[in-house]
Write a protein that holds these residues in place. Structure first.
Motif, mmCIF file in Angstrom:
data_model
loop_
_atom_site.group_PDB
_atom_site.id
_atom_site.type_symbol
_atom_site.label_atom_id
_atom_site.label_comp_id
_atom_site.label_asym_id
_atom_site.label_seq_id
_atom_site.Cartn_x
_atom_site.Cartn_y
_atom_site.Cartn_z
ATOM 1 N N ASP A 69 8.232 -10.372 9.841
ATOM 2 C CA ASP A 69 8.391 -11.740 9.499
ATOM 3 C C ASP A 69 8.769 -12.393 8.503
ATOM 4 O O ASP A 69 9.485 -12.772 7.557
ATOM 5 C CB ASP A 69 7.799 -12.792 10.763
ATOM 6 C CG ASP A 69 8.036 -13.281 11.323
ATOM 7 O OD1 ASP A 69 9.413 -13.840 10.977
ATOM 8 O OD2 ASP A 69 7.449 -13.761 12.235
ATOM 9 N N LYS A 70 7.737 -11.571 7.571
ATOM 10 C CA LYS A 70 7.868 -12.118 6.182
ATOM 11 C C LYS A 70 8.414 -11.026 5.436
ATOM 12 O O LYS A 70 9.209 -11.397 3.828
ATOM 13 C CB LYS A 70 6.691 -11.555 5.487
ATOM 14 C CG LYS A 70 5.740 -13.088 6.183
ATOM 15 C CD LYS A 70 4.212 -12.935 4.846
ATOM 16 C CE LYS A 70 3.706 -10.582 4.672
ATOM 17 N NZ LYS A 70 2.478 -11.204 4.879
ATOM 18 N N SER A 71 8.971 -9.853 6.157
ATOM 19 C CA SER A 71 9.992 -9.006 5.021
ATOM 20 C C SER A 71 11.357 -9.424 5.062
ATOM 21 O O SER A 71 11.843 -10.109 6.255
ATOM 22 C CB SER A 71 9.829 -7.856 5.542
ATOM 23 O OG SER A 71 10.735 -6.806 5.392
ATOM 24 N N PRO B 275 14.361 -4.851 7.002
ATOM 25 C CA PRO B 275 13.698 -3.865 7.921
ATOM 26 C C PRO B 275 12.358 -2.945 7.697
ATOM 27 O O PRO B 275 13.047 -2.532 6.908
ATOM 28 C CB PRO B 275 15.092 -2.916 8.458
ATOM 29 C CG PRO B 275 16.103 -3.094 7.883
ATOM 30 C CD PRO B 275 16.257 -3.927 6.297
ATOM 31 N N LEU B 276 11.318 -3.223 8.192
ATOM 32 C CA LEU B 276 10.321 -2.310 8.131
ATOM 33 C C LEU B 276 10.337 -0.836 9.202
ATOM 34 O O LEU B 276 10.365 -1.137 10.313
ATOM 35 C CB LEU B 276 9.646 -3.100 7.981
ATOM 36 C CG LEU B 276 9.054 -4.492 7.504
ATOM 37 C CD1 LEU B 276 7.514 -4.435 7.237
ATOM 38 C CD2 LEU B 276 8.858 -4.252 5.984
ATOM 39 N N LYS B 277 10.463 -0.017 8.096
ATOM 40 C CA LYS B 277 9.613 1.449 9.208
ATOM 41 C C LYS B 277 8.388 1.843 9.397
ATOM 42 O O LYS B 277 7.561 1.028 8.704
ATOM 43 C CB LYS B 277 10.288 2.552 8.806
ATOM 44 C CG LYS B 277 11.317 2.851 8.146
ATOM 45 C CD LYS B 277 12.521 3.673 7.521
ATOM 46 C CE LYS B 277 13.602 4.111 7.514
ATOM 47 N NZ LYS B 277 13.815 5.546 7.801
ATOM 48 N N ALA B 278 8.519 2.342 10.958
ATOM 49 C CA ALA B 278 6.625 2.069 11.532
ATOM 50 C C ALA B 278 5.865 3.002 10.242
ATOM 51 O O ALA B 278 5.004 1.839 10.418
ATOM 52 C CB ALA B 278 7.118 3.457 12.679
ATOM 53 N N TYR B 279 6.164 3.818 10.023
ATOM 54 C CA TYR B 279 4.818 4.320 8.579
ATOM 55 C C TYR B 279 4.672 3.436 7.009
ATOM 56 O O TYR B 279 3.627 2.905 6.858
ATOM 57 C CB TYR B 279 5.344 5.193 8.480
ATOM 58 C CG TYR B 279 5.147 6.557 9.736
ATOM 59 C CD1 TYR B 279 3.473 7.555 8.992
ATOM 60 C CD2 TYR B 279 5.488 6.868 10.360
ATOM 61 C CE1 TYR B 279 3.120 8.222 10.375
ATOM 62 C CE2 TYR B 279 4.883 7.165 12.065
ATOM 63 C CZ TYR B 279 3.651 7.977 11.834
ATOM 64 O OH TYR B 279 3.288 8.801 12.025
ATOM 65 N N THR B 280 6.226 2.785 7.626
ATOM 66 C CA THR B 280 5.536 1.189 6.056
ATOM 67 C C THR B 280 4.892 0.675 6.807
ATOM 68 O O THR B 280 3.789 -0.143 5.759
ATOM 69 C CB THR B 280 7.351 0.874 5.991
ATOM 70 O OG1 THR B 280 7.631 1.634 5.475
ATOM 71 C CG2 THR B 280 7.452 -0.295 4.549
ATOM 72 N N ILE B 281 4.909 0.006 7.912
ATOM 73 C CA ILE B 281 4.029 -0.824 8.488
ATOM 74 C C ILE B 281 2.795 -0.428 8.312
ATOM 75 O O ILE B 281 1.743 -1.117 7.799
ATOM 76 C CB ILE B 281 4.517 -1.374 9.891
ATOM 77 C CG1 ILE B 281 5.591 -1.556 10.226
ATOM 78 C CG2 ILE B 281 4.483 -2.165 10.410
ATOM 79 C CD1 ILE B 281 6.666 -1.966 10.679
ATOM 80 N N LEU B 282 2.940 0.456 9.063
ATOM 81 C CA LEU B 282 1.614 1.623 8.865
ATOM 82 C C LEU B 282 0.750 1.544 7.899
ATOM 83 O O LEU B 282 -0.854 0.682 7.842
ATOM 84 C CB LEU B 282 1.331 3.054 9.686
ATOM 85 C CG LEU B 282 0.129 3.583 9.208
ATOM 86 C CD1 LEU B 282 -1.158 2.908 10.952
ATOM 87 C CD2 LEU B 282 0.108 5.121 10.355
ATOM 88 N N PHE B 283 1.081 1.890 6.758
ATOM 89 C CA PHE B 283 0.620 1.834 5.326
ATOM 90 C C PHE B 283 0.118 0.103 5.036
ATOM 91 O O PHE B 283 -1.434 0.106 3.982
ATOM 92 C CB PHE B 283 1.692 2.089 4.066
ATOM 93 C CG PHE B 283 1.758 3.602 4.248
ATOM 94 C CD1 PHE B 283 0.616 5.158 4.916
ATOM 95 C CD2 PHE B 283 2.761 4.646 4.435
ATOM 96 C CE1 PHE B 283 1.241 5.694 4.945
ATOM 97 C CE2 PHE B 283 3.357 5.505 4.823
ATOM 98 C CZ PHE B 283 2.118 6.137 5.065
#
Lengths: 135, 135
Positions: B22-24, B27-35
């Motif tokens: 939401d804050k981004s 678009p965020l990728k799964a591994y970016t999210i993970l990190f």
DNA sequence: CTCTAAAACGTTATATTATTACATACTGTT
DNA sequence: AACAGTATGTAATAATATAACGTTTTAGAG
């Protein structure tokens, strides 16, 4: 007048991979392709991906983004890889290229409110095909 | 009359990941999210993918298929994850959700010639955004 | 409150999809 | 022949996604 040969000739690897995709009744994944062309000397992923990239670029095949798979273009050697639409059965995974003049006209004319200029679109419909509805 | 609470409450991991997306602004990728959520105790890919799957399912986020990335739904908690359309700038990779009544009506009404029943579609437009056209 | 089923969780390992990097070879002009 | 552009082969690795367990939490029925 020089002969403007629109028909680019494909390289060996491109032709091998296009042939395979063409014969297939279903979308093929990159590694499925790889396994199936190893006997023809294509041994490594980059060889497959390079050919796929080129074939997509020239409109001989399309990528089904939601499936990471590739299908041959059925629209008579489609110059319009700019305007692709597919129907995808979520049960049997059958994929068809949708060719509907109204649809492609409507979408090709579509203009963004924020002032973007569109060069291309890809549309994927999901649902159940005739056969899978009955089951 | 019992209170039909449409507003499903999210689990801890779902909420953490939705907040991040939401804050981004992109678009965020799964591994970016993970990190980015490891400090919050989410340590492994399955935790991320499970939350993403659920959030997509309930329409809080959408997947941009051509980018393997996720954006928050901007259409006021979109019940319509059945009908998604995005504009994607091929230069700066900016992605916006297209919300156009005519467009979604047209596509929702669209009927396949081969008798498929569509439940859902996803449309991605590619081009250049205003800013990138100028450059 | 207690029981239960569904959903969510945590963890390890592994599968699948795609690219980088680099050296070499082919193809079609000038 | 020399050049530019395209294609090739190969090894290594990056990036994306899922399988398979067992455990814990949650929400509702009784």
């Amino acid at each position: 007048m020089t002969k403007m040969n629109k028909e680019r000739s494909l390289s060996k690897n491109q032709q091998i991979i296009l042939d395979l995709i063409d014969k297939s009744s279903e979308p093929l994944k990159a590694y499925t392709i790889l396994f199936n062309v190893q006997k023809k000397g294509i041994k490594a992923p980059p060889q497959v991906y390079r050919a796929l990239d080129k074939l997509v670029e020239i409109g001989k095949i399309h990528k089904i983004e939601s499936r990471n798979a590739f299908v041959a273009c059925k629209n008579s050697n489609c110059e319009i890889s700019k305007a692709t639409a597919f129907s995808i059965c979520e049960s049997c995974e059958e994929v068809d290229e949708v060719s509907d003049t109204k649809l492609s006209k409507f979408l090709s004319k579509f203009n963004d409110k924020k002032g973007m200029t569109f060069k291309r679109f890809n549309l994927e419909f999901f649902g159940l095909c005739k056969r899978c509805k009955i089951k």
